[in-house]
Design an enzyme around this catalytic site. Structure first.
Site, mmCIF file in Angstrom:
data_model
loop_
_atom_site.group_PDB
_atom_site.id
_atom_site.type_symbol
_atom_site.label_atom_id
_atom_site.label_comp_id
_atom_site.label_asym_id
_atom_site.label_seq_id
_atom_site.Cartn_x
_atom_site.Cartn_y
_atom_site.Cartn_z
ATOM 1 N N ASP A 20 -19.083 -18.555 -46.669
ATOM 2 C CA ASP A 20 -19.703 -19.512 -46.040
ATOM 3 C C ASP A 20 -19.543 -19.673 -44.560
ATOM 4 O O ASP A 20 -18.526 -19.650 -44.236
ATOM 5 C CB ASP A 20 -19.720 -20.758 -47.115
ATOM 6 N N HIS A 37 -25.386 -14.545 -39.386
ATOM 7 C CA HIS A 37 -25.352 -13.672 -40.334
ATOM 8 C C HIS A 37 -24.950 -12.327 -40.064
ATOM 9 O O HIS A 37 -24.300 -11.666 -40.980
ATOM 10 C CB HIS A 37 -26.717 -13.530 -41.308
ATOM 11 N N LEU A 131 -11.574 0.863 -54.690
ATOM 12 C CA LEU A 131 -11.873 -0.594 -54.736
ATOM 13 C C LEU A 131 -13.248 -0.734 -55.282
ATOM 14 O O LEU A 131 -14.259 -0.147 -55.105
ATOM 15 C CB LEU A 131 -12.101 -1.014 -53.269
HETATM 16 C C1 IPE Z 1 -23.044 -20.281 -51.222
HETATM 17 O O1 IPE Z 1 -23.204 -20.993 -50.076
HETATM 18 C C2 IPE Z 1 -23.867 -19.116 -51.168
HETATM 19 C C3 IPE Z 1 -23.288 -17.909 -50.549
HETATM 20 C C4 IPE Z 1 -22.278 -17.989 -49.698
HETATM 21 C C5 IPE Z 1 -23.991 -16.848 -50.498
HETATM 22 P P1 IPE Z 1 -24.556 -22.034 -49.638
HETATM 23 O O2 IPE Z 1 -24.469 -22.231 -48.111
HETATM 24 O O3 IPE Z 1 -25.667 -21.743 -50.274
HETATM 25 O O4 IPE Z 1 -23.821 -23.412 -50.344
HETATM 26 P P2 IPE Z 1 -24.343 -24.711 -50.471
HETATM 27 O O5 IPE Z 1 -25.648 -25.146 -50.381
HETATM 28 O O6 IPE Z 1 -23.494 -25.316 -49.328
HETATM 29 O O7 IPE Z 1 -23.682 -25.512 -51.624
HETATM 30 C C1 IPE Z 2 -23.502 -18.214 -45.714
HETATM 31 O O1 IPE Z 2 -23.660 -18.687 -44.658
HETATM 32 C C2 IPE Z 2 -24.545 -16.869 -45.845
HETATM 33 C C3 IPE Z 2 -25.506 -17.353 -46.909
HETATM 34 C C4 IPE Z 2 -25.658 -18.272 -47.687
HETATM 35 C C5 IPE Z 2 -26.688 -16.468 -46.872
HETATM 36 P P1 IPE Z 2 -24.632 -20.057 -44.387
HETATM 37 O O2 IPE Z 2 -26.038 -19.538 -44.217
HETATM 38 O O3 IPE Z 2 -24.802 -20.859 -45.578
HETATM 39 O O4 IPE Z 2 -23.989 -20.825 -43.403
HETATM 40 P P2 IPE Z 2 -23.743 -22.450 -43.162
HETATM 41 O O5 IPE Z 2 -23.145 -22.829 -44.536
HETATM 42 O O6 IPE Z 2 -25.294 -22.946 -43.344
HETATM 43 O O7 IPE Z 2 -22.856 -22.727 -42.163
HETATM 44 MG MG MG Z 3 -23.538 -22.343 -46.422
#
Ligand code: IPE
Ligand code: IPE
Ligand code: MG
Length: 257
Positions: A20, A37, A131
């Site tokens: 995240d 991303h 892995l």
């Molecule tokens: C969880 O992150 C999902 C992934 C990293 C793929 P999110 O960014 O979607 O989670 P919330 O919305 O902060 O709970």
């Molecule tokens: C995690 O990073 C990747 C996905 C959920 C696809 P985020 O896109 O949730 O990044 P933040 O949390 O908004 O910084």
């Molecule tokens: Mg996120």
């Protein structure tokens, strides 16, 4: 008492990661979220390298949740492109390195091109053993549990399973990753301390570790910190500390250890 259930923590056999913070990484640089991303995809390579180097047998990465479909169309579209590119570019190298790839989640929600690449990646790498990489994509822990319940219900309706025979083992065998040990260590980057519908069933006794570091900034040093912390933990699985140490007595005095 199963001895390996209470073994002192060392290197996790199975690591599960919520990657995240990609969006915030880009926003802090005043760049579009998709740049984050892209940077996140590079961090995946570091994480895979780290697991191979440290003898971690299984890595499960949360790449895209059931709920992430609700993000703005532009972001979802960019993520799909990135996903397809990664599948086209990375699979051969992962295969060469002995990585077995598998996807968990609602595959039918992806377009044909991505689905075909996922199937091909799984088929190409199925016999690899270095892995075991599971990518959770369009995955939700609640979906996973409901799926297992539906599969059991179908077997009950068809007379193949008696309701009395439904126990934790029967249920667990239908949940994603049932062929792997449950995750020993869970890492969430990006500073939020929640599970966000990741492996709800599988994380029952997993050690949780959180870091403020945003996913694209994660490197071997961050992961080593998580492993060091994990190695210090006493996993009790509901037992007392005394029971756990009694099953692993210290070496007798006078030995060299
Ligand atoms: C969880 O992150 C999902 C992934 C990293 C793929 P999110 O960014 O979607 O989670 P919330 O919305 O902060 O709970
Ligand atoms: C995690 O990073 C990747 C996905 C959920 C696809 P985020 O896109 O949730 O990044 P933040 O949390 O908004 O910084
Ligand atoms: Mg996120």
């Amino acid at each position: 008492m199963p001895s390996d259930a209470t073994q002192p923590a060392r290197v996790p056999r199975h690591l599960a990661v919520i990657m995240d913070g990609n969006g915030r990484w880009a926003e802090r640089r005043r760049r579009p979220r998709v740049i984050g991303h892209r940077a996140g995809a590079r961090a995946v390579q570091n994480c895979v390298d780290f697991c191979i180097e440290h003898g971690i047998g299984a890595l499960t990465l949360f790449a895209f949740s059931s709920e992430n479909w609700g993000r703005p169309e532009e972001e979802v579209g960019a993520l799909m492109k990135l996903f397809l590119n990664a599948l086209e570019r990375e699979v051969d190298e992962l295969h060469r390195r002995g990585v077995r790839i598998r996807f968990i989640g609602q595959r039918e929600r992806f377009g044909d091109a991505i689905r075909a690449r996922m199937d091909a990646a799984e088929a190409t790498t199925r016999d690899n053993t270095v892995l075991h990489l599971s990518v959770a994509a369009s995955y939700g822990g609640r979906w996973d549990i409901v799926n297992a319940a539906r599969s059991l219900a179908e077997d009950v309706a068809a007379g193949r399973v008696k309701p009395d025979a439904i126990d934790e083992h029967a249920f667990a065998s239908r949940i994603a990753l049932s062929d792997l040990p449950p995750p020993d260590l869970f890492i969430r980057t990006g500073g939020d301390t929640r599970v966000s519908n990741f492996l709800l069933w599988q994380l029952a006794y997993t050690e949780l570790w959180f870091t403020e570091t945003l996913w694209p900034d994660v490197d071997a040093a961050t992961l080593r910190q998580a492993l060091d912390d994990y190695a210090m933990r006493e996993r009790r699985f509901g037992l007392t500390g005394a029971q756990v140490s009694a099953s692993f007595p210290p070496p007798p005095a006078g030995t060299d250890e």
